[in-house]
Write an enzyme that holds these catalytic residues in place. Structure first.
Site, PDB file in Angstrom:
ATOM      1  N   ASP A  76       0.836  -1.198   0.000  1.00 50.12           N
ATOM      2  CA  ASP A  76       0.000   0.000   0.000  1.00 50.12           C
ATOM      3  C   ASP A  76       0.873   1.252   0.000  1.00 50.12           C
ATOM      4  OD1 ASP A  76      -2.246   1.622   0.117  1.00 50.12           O
ATOM      5  OD2 ASP A  76      -2.473   1.424   2.280  1.00 50.12           O
ATOM      6  N   CYS A 127      -7.406  -1.573  -5.713  1.00 56.36           N
ATOM      7  CA  CYS A 127      -6.594  -1.780  -4.520  1.00 56.36           C
ATOM      8  C   CYS A 127      -7.570  -1.578  -3.358  1.00 56.36           C
ATOM      9  CB  CYS A 127      -5.396  -0.830  -4.485  1.00 56.36           C
ATOM     10  SG  CYS A 127      -5.778   0.900  -4.841  1.00 56.36           S
TER      11      CYS A 127
END
Length: 176
Positions: free
Chosen positions: A78, A114
């Site tokens: 991330d 994501c």
């Protein structure tokens, strides 16, 4: 007995990004509860492939049952940028789906997500846009105009320094 209700619509609507015969759908991560809404959205937008750029948050079988192939890239951390291997896998999929020369009619769309749909997924789409002829700065501006808050500073720097794969000529040096 408490039964969770399925939401009537997605809280964060998908973002459609089209350029040079390519079509992408950027989303946040589905869950098992709202996956039917994502599937409906994907089918509406002609999605043939889903690229998951995060840890699993849903079962992929419902997507596979409707003919949507799921590609897993969970190793992209991330807020970071993809490895060379992930970039190659992504571009191989993009070229398979849309062709190298962009003169063929597009075959569907690629959905990419994501966790929030603001970093890793837009970054992959920016790479595809650059490969499709867009400048790095234009790709950043284009994606941000469609998906507010997309791309962090590290990802923007990566895009600014990204060199298109197709421009890396395999020509041999000839000395006369």
């Amino acid at each position: 007995m408490f039964r969770p209700q399925h939401p009537a619509r997605l809280l964060n609507p998908p973002t459609i990004v089209e350029h040079n015969q390519m079509r992408f759908v950027i989303t946040d991560a589905p869950s098992d509860i709202n996956l039917p809404l994502y599937i409906a959205e994907f089918q509406h937008n002609g999605v043939t492939d889903v690229v998951r750029v995060c840890e699993p948050t849903y079962d992929t079988m419902p997507l596979q049952r409707v003919g949507i192939k799921v590609h897993e890239y969970p190793s992209v951390v991330d807020g970071s940028t993809p490895s060379h291997t992930i970039t190659q896998q992504w571009l191989d999929l993009v070229y398979k789906r849309f062709g190298h020369d962009r003169t063929i009619r597009p075959r569907g769309a690629i959905a990419c997500h994501c966790v929030a749909g603001l970093g890793r997924a837009p970054l992959l789409v920016a790479i595809a846009l650059i490969e499709g002829g867009m400048s790095a700065e234009d790709s950043i501006q284009f994606i941000r105009s469609k998906r507010r808050g997309a791309l962090n500073t590290k990802q923007i720097k990566y895009i600014q320094h990204y060199k298109p794969r197709k421009s890396r000529s395999k020509a041999k040096c000839v000395i006369l």
